[in-house]
Design a protein around this motif. Structure first.
Motif, PDB file in Angstrom:
ATOM      1  N   GLY A 262       4.746  -5.246   9.787  1.00  0.00           N
ATOM      2  CA  GLY A 262       5.639  -4.335   9.060  1.00  0.00           C
ATOM      3  C   GLY A 262       5.311  -4.153   7.586  1.00  0.00           C
ATOM      4  N   PHE A 263       4.278  -4.837   7.080  1.00  0.00           N
ATOM      5  CA  PHE A 263       3.912  -4.658   5.668  1.00  0.00           C
ATOM      6  C   PHE A 263       3.093  -3.380   5.496  1.00  0.00           C
ATOM      7  CE2 PHE A 263       4.609  -9.228   6.139  1.00  0.00           C
ATOM      8  CZ  PHE A 263       5.513  -9.452   5.104  1.00  0.00           C
ATOM      9  N   ASN A 264       3.175  -2.804   4.289  1.00  0.00           N
ATOM     10  CA  ASN A 264       2.507  -1.527   4.022  1.00  0.00           C
ATOM     11  C   ASN A 264       1.833  -1.516   2.670  1.00  0.00           C
ATOM     12  OD1 ASN A 264       3.249   0.251   6.291  1.00  0.00           O
ATOM     13  ND2 ASN A 264       5.332  -0.231   5.612  1.00  0.00           N
ATOM     14  N   ALA A 265       0.873  -0.604   2.511  1.00  0.00           N
ATOM     15  CA  ALA A 265       0.310  -0.335   1.192  1.00  0.00           C
ATOM     16  C   ALA A 265       1.457   0.102   0.286  1.00  0.00           C
ATOM     17  CB  ALA A 265      -0.740   0.760   1.293  1.00  0.00           C
ATOM     18  N   GLY A 266       1.428  -0.390  -0.950  1.00  0.00           N
ATOM     19  CA  GLY A 266       2.501  -0.049  -1.887  1.00  0.00           C
ATOM     20  C   GLY A 266       3.581  -1.104  -1.979  1.00  0.00           C
ATOM     21  N   ASP A 267       3.592  -2.060  -1.051  1.00  0.00           N
ATOM     22  CA  ASP A 267       4.637  -3.105  -1.073  1.00  0.00           C
ATOM     23  C   ASP A 267       4.522  -4.001  -2.309  1.00  0.00           C
ATOM     24  OD1 ASP A 267       5.659  -2.197   1.284  1.00  0.00           O
ATOM     25  OD2 ASP A 267       4.879  -3.832   2.551  1.00  0.00           O
ATOM     26  N   PHE A 268       3.277  -4.313  -2.719  1.00  0.00           N
ATOM     27  CA  PHE A 268       3.072  -5.227  -3.851  1.00  0.00           C
ATOM     28  C   PHE A 268       2.031  -4.605  -4.787  1.00  0.00           C
ATOM     29  CE2 PHE A 268       4.453  -7.545  -0.115  1.00  0.00           C
ATOM     30  CZ  PHE A 268       5.651  -8.053  -0.599  1.00  0.00           C
ATOM     31  N   PRO A 269       2.487  -3.632  -5.591  1.00  0.00           N
ATOM     32  CA  PRO A 269       1.553  -2.774  -6.331  1.00  0.00           C
ATOM     33  C   PRO A 269       0.677  -3.518  -7.343  1.00  0.00           C
ATOM     34  CG  PRO A 269       3.851  -2.286  -6.912  1.00  0.00           C
ATOM     35  CD  PRO A 269       3.894  -3.192  -5.742  1.00  0.00           C
ATOM     36  N   VAL A 270       1.177  -4.556  -7.981  1.00  0.00           N
ATOM     37  CA  VAL A 270       0.346  -5.245  -8.981  1.00  0.00           C
ATOM     38  C   VAL A 270      -0.824  -5.934  -8.270  1.00  0.00           C
ATOM     39  CG1 VAL A 270       0.324  -6.854 -10.936  1.00  0.00           C
ATOM     40  CG2 VAL A 270       2.424  -5.612 -10.379  1.00  0.00           C
ATOM     41  N   ALA A 271      -0.543  -6.540  -7.133  1.00  0.00           N
ATOM     42  CA  ALA A 271      -1.587  -7.200  -6.342  1.00  0.00           C
ATOM     43  C   ALA A 271      -2.612  -6.178  -5.836  1.00  0.00           C
ATOM     44  CB  ALA A 271      -0.955  -7.949  -5.164  1.00  0.00           C
ATOM     45  N   GLU A 272      -2.124  -5.029  -5.410  1.00  0.00           N
ATOM     46  CA  GLU A 272      -3.023  -4.015  -4.855  1.00  0.00           C
ATOM     47  C   GLU A 272      -3.931  -3.425  -5.939  1.00  0.00           C
ATOM     48  OE1 GLU A 272      -0.613  -1.337  -2.360  1.00  0.00           O
ATOM     49  OE2 GLU A 272       0.492  -3.117  -1.718  1.00  0.00           O
ATOM     50  N   GLN A 273      -3.371  -3.203  -7.127  1.00  0.00           N
ATOM     51  CA  GLN A 273      -4.183  -2.702  -8.245  1.00  0.00           C
ATOM     52  C   GLN A 273      -5.246  -3.746  -8.634  1.00  0.00           C
ATOM     53  OE1 GLN A 273      -4.123   0.327  -9.597  1.00  0.00           O
ATOM     54  NE2 GLN A 273      -5.789  -0.215 -10.986  1.00  0.00           N
ATOM     55  N   TYR A 274      -4.818  -5.006  -8.706  1.00  0.00           N
ATOM     56  CA  TYR A 274      -5.743  -6.108  -9.007  1.00  0.00           C
ATOM     57  C   TYR A 274      -6.914  -6.089  -8.013  1.00  0.00           C
ATOM     58  CZ  TYR A 274      -7.687 -10.734  -8.336  1.00  0.00           C
ATOM     59  OH  TYR A 274      -8.578 -11.753  -8.140  1.00  0.00           O
ATOM     60  N   TYR A 275      -6.581  -5.953  -6.740  1.00  0.00           N
ATOM     61  CA  TYR A 275      -7.618  -5.993  -5.694  1.00  0.00           C
ATOM     62  C   TYR A 275      -8.669  -4.887  -5.871  1.00  0.00           C
ATOM     63  CZ  TYR A 275      -9.908  -5.316  -1.223  1.00  0.00           C
ATOM     64  OH  TYR A 275     -10.853  -5.128  -0.258  1.00  0.00           O
ATOM     65  N   GLN A 276      -8.244  -3.735  -6.361  1.00  0.00           N
ATOM     66  CA  GLN A 276      -9.183  -2.621  -6.554  1.00  0.00           C
ATOM     67  C   GLN A 276     -10.259  -2.946  -7.592  1.00  0.00           C
ATOM     68  OE1 GLN A 276      -9.265   0.038  -4.638  1.00  0.00           O
ATOM     69  NE2 GLN A 276      -7.476  -0.764  -3.569  1.00  0.00           N
ATOM     70  N   GLU A 277      -9.945  -3.862  -8.539  1.00  0.00           N
ATOM     71  CA  GLU A 277     -10.787  -4.037  -9.723  1.00  0.00           C
ATOM     72  C   GLU A 277     -11.462  -5.411  -9.818  1.00  0.00           C
ATOM     73  OE1 GLU A 277      -7.652  -1.288 -12.315  1.00  0.00           O
ATOM     74  OE2 GLU A 277      -7.733  -3.436 -12.645  1.00  0.00           O
ATOM     75  N   ALA A 278     -11.093  -6.344  -8.952  1.00  0.00           N
ATOM     76  CA  ALA A 278     -11.514  -7.741  -9.131  1.00  0.00           C
ATOM     77  C   ALA A 278     -12.905  -8.002  -8.571  1.00  0.00           C
ATOM     78  CB  ALA A 278     -10.511  -8.666  -8.459  1.00  0.00           C
ATOM     79  N   ILE A 279     -13.662  -8.817  -9.300  1.00  0.00           N
ATOM     80  CA  ILE A 279     -14.949  -9.327  -8.805  1.00  0.00           C
ATOM     81  C   ILE A 279     -15.042 -10.797  -9.210  1.00  0.00           C
ATOM     82  CG2 ILE A 279     -17.479  -9.203  -8.965  1.00  0.00           C
ATOM     83  CD1 ILE A 279     -17.304  -6.279  -9.535  1.00  0.00           C
TER      84      ILE A 279
END
Ligand SMILES: *Cc1c(COP(=O)(O)O)cnc(C)c1O
Length: 385
Positions: A343-360
């Motif tokens: 039941g989880f979706n994109a947008g549920d935890f926006p700070v984590a999702e943004q972090y994931y886009q940029e992290a190396i």
């Protein structure tokens, strides 16, 4: 290829393992207790229970806290899946608290909001699993205060963090929690091949953990439900597992413990050197929170997408093509297909999702040489140009 992390095996580690192989005990012998004592002493906790890995440690720590069907467990979405899967093993419901944009640990502000809302809706979690991401402690004093007022148990997932400190306490002291979990997978700070450990100051939890680690069986006559029938006798009092560590693994772990301080010091040097080597690049360097000493398990940078034309994927692929084994920690747990089906979706935890886009994650490990590190930095500079 320079890996993002790897184990360090010294000649004395090999001798320690060899001596177990030549002894009478390959498992359930004296090396386990010795390893447990070394870690408990180092961390200043009363008890330690070694397990076959940190995943099994999380599982029995949840059971010992009474987690069951219908309960909820909250953790950080930026962690390895094991931090949340332990809830599912117990039939409980995992949920997440978004991360802090500076430390990448779970956000105390978000936690407070969610706890307030959950209290109003009568759906408070039973357990909170703060994860000390990259080896840096979460804000444990604030977390413990919230957990106490809402009567939530706290299990620290310190898989990245043995050797770190928080407000002067070694991580594992359990000064702000019920239990702390370590992982000894080869990529972590010290290794036993596979292995985990649970630290606690509570005797009741310790006894329960020891029993759950080994089939729910006791040989202690005072704990039995009827009189002992003789020296061979044991009783199974509940459903446990075989989550034991072998003596072979424990000997390796105990030998590695002797170098823990040296390993942490080298990781700190490498961490500091990176700040200079990476100066001026269009990236955000990791933040060290005051009052903590990080074990520096991972060195995570964030690409400044506003200042770059290349995507994160391009940067990772080019770095790897040039022999630098960069990685990404982590894909947000709630974005995994299995969790989406829950039941989880994109947008549920926006700070984590943004972090994931940029992290190396850049390479950082005890045996890394200064010249390896310089090569990582030079290559990154070329790739980001
Ligand atoms: C590695 C890791 C685990 C699982 O550890 P194992 O010993 O491999 O079971 C759990 N949580 C986190 C945060 C980890 O990094």
């Amino acid at each position: 290829m320079i890996p993002y992390g790897t184990q360090n095996i010294a000649p004395e580690d090999i001798l320690a393992v060899e001596s177990v192989l030549k002894s009478a005990w390959l498992t359930q012998g004296p090396a386990i207790e010795r390893f447990e004592q070394l870690v408990a002493e180092h961390c200043g906790s009363k008890y330690a229970v070694a397990t076959c890995n940190a995943t099994s440690a999380l599982h029995i720590a949840c059971l010992a806290s009474g987690l069951k069907a219908g309960d909820a467990l909250w953790t950080s979405p930026i962690s390895f899946v094991a931090s949340a899967n332990c809830a599912l093993y117990c039939g409980a419901h995992p949920d997440f608290v978004d991360i802090d944009p500076a430390s990448y640990n779970l956000s105390v502000v978000a936690l407070q909001k969610r706890l307030d809302a959950a209290a109003r809706n009568n759906c408070l979690p039973k357990i909170l699993v703060p994860v000390h991401f990259a080896g840096q402690s979460c804000a444990m004093a604030e977390i413990a205060e919230l957990a106490q007022s809402y009567k939530v148990a706290v299990i620290e997932d310190a898989s990245h963090a043995i050797g770190g400190k928080y407000r002067g306490w070694p991580i594992g002291a359990c000064a702000y929690s019920d239990m702390t979990i370590f992982s000894f997978h080869p990529v972590k700070i010290i290794t036993s091949g596979e292995g985990g450990m649970i630290l606690t100051n509570r005797e009741d939890l310790y006894e329960r953990l020891v029993r759950l680690r080994s089939h729910g069986i006791t040989r202690d006559a005072t704990l039995m439900e009827s009189e002992s029938e003789g020296p061979w006798y044991y009783q199974q009092l509940e459903l446990g597992f075989n989550y034991r560590m072998t003596d072979i693994q424990a000997a390796l772990g105990a030998s590695q413990m002797q170098r823990l301080d040296t390993m942490i010091a080298r990781r700190q040097d490498l961490f500091e050197q990176y700040s200079g080597l990476l100066e001026g690049l269009p990236i955000t360097l990791p933040w060290q929170s005051p009052g903590t000493v990080s074990a520096n398990h991972l060195y995570v940078i964030r690409l400044r997408s506003d200042k770059l034309t290349k995507t994160r994927r391009q940067v990772v692929e080019e770095m790897r093509a040039k022999g630098i084994g960069v990685n990404v920690h982590y894909i947000p747990i709630h974005m995994q297909p299995y969790y989406r089906r829950l039941g989880f979706n994109a947008g549920d935890f926006p700070v984590a999702e943004q972090y994931y886009q940029e992290a190396i994650t850049l390479p950082l490990y005890f045996g890394m040489t200064d010249s390896d590190q310089a090569r990582v930095a030079t290559t990154l500079r070329q790739v980001l140009q």
